[in-house]
Design a protein around this motif. Structure first.
Motif, short mmCIF file in Angstrom:
data_model
loop_
_atom_site.label_atom_id
_atom_site.label_comp_id
_atom_site.label_asym_id
_atom_site.label_seq_id
_atom_site.Cartn_x
_atom_site.Cartn_y
_atom_site.Cartn_z
N GLY A 93 47.00 108.81 116.97
CA GLY A 93 46.02 109.56 116.37
C GLY A 93 46.85 110.86 115.49
N GLY A 94 48.22 110.85 115.04
CA GLY A 94 48.69 112.19 114.43
C GLY A 94 48.14 111.53 112.90
N GLY A 95 48.38 110.51 112.60
CA GLY A 95 48.68 110.43 111.32
C GLY A 95 47.51 111.08 110.05
N ARG A 96 47.74 111.17 109.28
CA ARG A 96 46.69 111.92 107.97
C ARG A 96 45.48 111.99 108.27
N ALA A 97 44.48 112.84 108.28
CA ALA A 97 43.40 112.44 108.21
C ALA A 97 42.80 111.53 107.11
N ALA A 98 43.08 111.92 105.88
CA ALA A 98 41.99 111.87 104.59
C ALA A 98 43.61 110.17 103.93
N SER A 99 43.23 109.88 103.27
CA SER A 99 44.07 109.13 102.28
C SER A 99 45.52 110.07 102.07
N GLY A 100 46.89 109.93 101.18
CA GLY A 100 47.81 110.19 101.04
C GLY A 100 47.06 110.95 99.95
N ASP A 101 46.31 110.13 99.05
CA ASP A 101 46.10 111.07 97.77
C ASP A 101 45.67 112.49 97.12
N ALA A 102 44.42 112.06 98.45
CA ALA A 102 43.68 113.70 98.80
C ALA A 102 44.70 114.92 98.47
N PRO A 103 44.62 116.65 98.74
CA PRO A 103 45.57 117.09 98.85
C PRO A 103 44.87 117.68 100.36
N ALA A 104 46.22 118.39 100.01
CA ALA A 104 46.73 119.11 101.36
C ALA A 104 45.50 119.26 102.51
N PRO A 105 45.20 120.34 101.74
CA PRO A 105 43.40 120.42 103.26
C PRO A 105 42.53 119.80 103.57
N ALA A 106 42.38 118.91 102.08
CA ALA A 106 41.03 117.39 103.36
C ALA A 106 42.11 116.46 103.79
N ARG A 107 43.73 116.25 104.04
CA ARG A 107 44.19 115.71 104.50
C ARG A 107 44.35 116.29 106.63
N GLN A 108 44.08 117.34 105.85
CA GLN A 108 44.33 118.24 107.28
C GLN A 108 42.80 119.31 107.98
N TRP A 109 41.46 118.64 107.23
CA TRP A 109 40.47 119.33 107.99
C TRP A 109 40.34 119.12 109.52
N PRO A 110 40.53 118.39 110.75
CA PRO A 110 40.80 118.59 111.51
C PRO A 110 41.03 120.37 111.81
#
Length: 207
Positions: A93-110
């Motif tokens: 479950g360590g993958g990105r929380a959002a797609s790769g096209d999303a900005p960095a804060p959205a990918r690591q929002w949790p």
């Protein structure tokens, strides 16, 4: 063919060296018309060169196969552990929380959510802007850890919030958050939660 000469007569001494030769002429001894026999020394040298070249090629192939390359050109995988660890396996479950096209804060929002809540609680504890600020800030820190455990359980991929396996993260975040909240609730003076067992344990320890 000139007059007064016969085929048996030798070539004149003044014949130029660059005149074309007859097809049946060879570099062999005078009076022979067949192909010249090969030199034994030259043939032996060629044989030795071919043998050494073949031996070197076989040795190179053997070294390549020993170093891990298969005869077909594909690298052969080794079961030995590497001497130096170059990377680590991504936890479950360590993958990105959002797609790769999303900005960095959205990918690591949790992770940002948990860190933001814990940071806000720590700031309240340090500044102490109102009454019971210590208790409320501590509860906020413990609640952030409990929220991290819930996110680790519900969200399939939580990014960098996943540190270990899912079970280990759930136990770590949940247990630490619950203990922090309980300690904030029973803190003196005027605790928000009365636990007789804890009071008896404190009295027994003080005595």
């Amino acid at each position: 063919m000139g007059a007064g000469t016969s085929p048996a007569d030798p070539a004149p001494a003044g014949r130029a060296a660059d005149e074309p030769r007859e097809p049946d002429e060879r570099d062999g001894p005078t009076g022979t018309t067949g192909s010249a026999s090969p030199d034994p020394a030259t043939a032996a040298t060629d044989t030795d060169t071919a043998t050494s070249t073949s031996t070197a090629t076989s040795a190179a192939d053997t070294d390549t196969a020993t170093d891990g390359a298969a005869p077909g050109g594909r690298p052969r995988r080794s079961r030995r552990f590497p001497r130096f660890t170059r990377d680590t396996a991504r936890p479950e479950g360590g993958g990105r929380a959002a797609s790769g096209d999303a900005p960095a804060p959205a990918r690591q929002w949790p992770l940002l959510t948990v860190l933001g809540a814990a940071g806000l609680g720590l700031l309240i504890v340090v500044l102490d802007p109102f009454d019971q600020a210590f208790r409320i800030g501590t509860i906020l820190i413990g609640g952030a850890l409990i929220a991290g455990a819930v996110l680790r359980w519900v969200v399939p991929s939580v990014g960098m919030l996943a540190v270990r396996s899912r079970f280990t993260d759930l136990v770590t975040y949940g247990l630490m958050g619950t203990l922090i909240v309980l300690l904030a609730l029973v803190a003196q003076p005027a605790p928000w939660l009365d636990v007789p067992i804890l009071e008896d344990a404190v009295r027994f320890t003080i005595r």
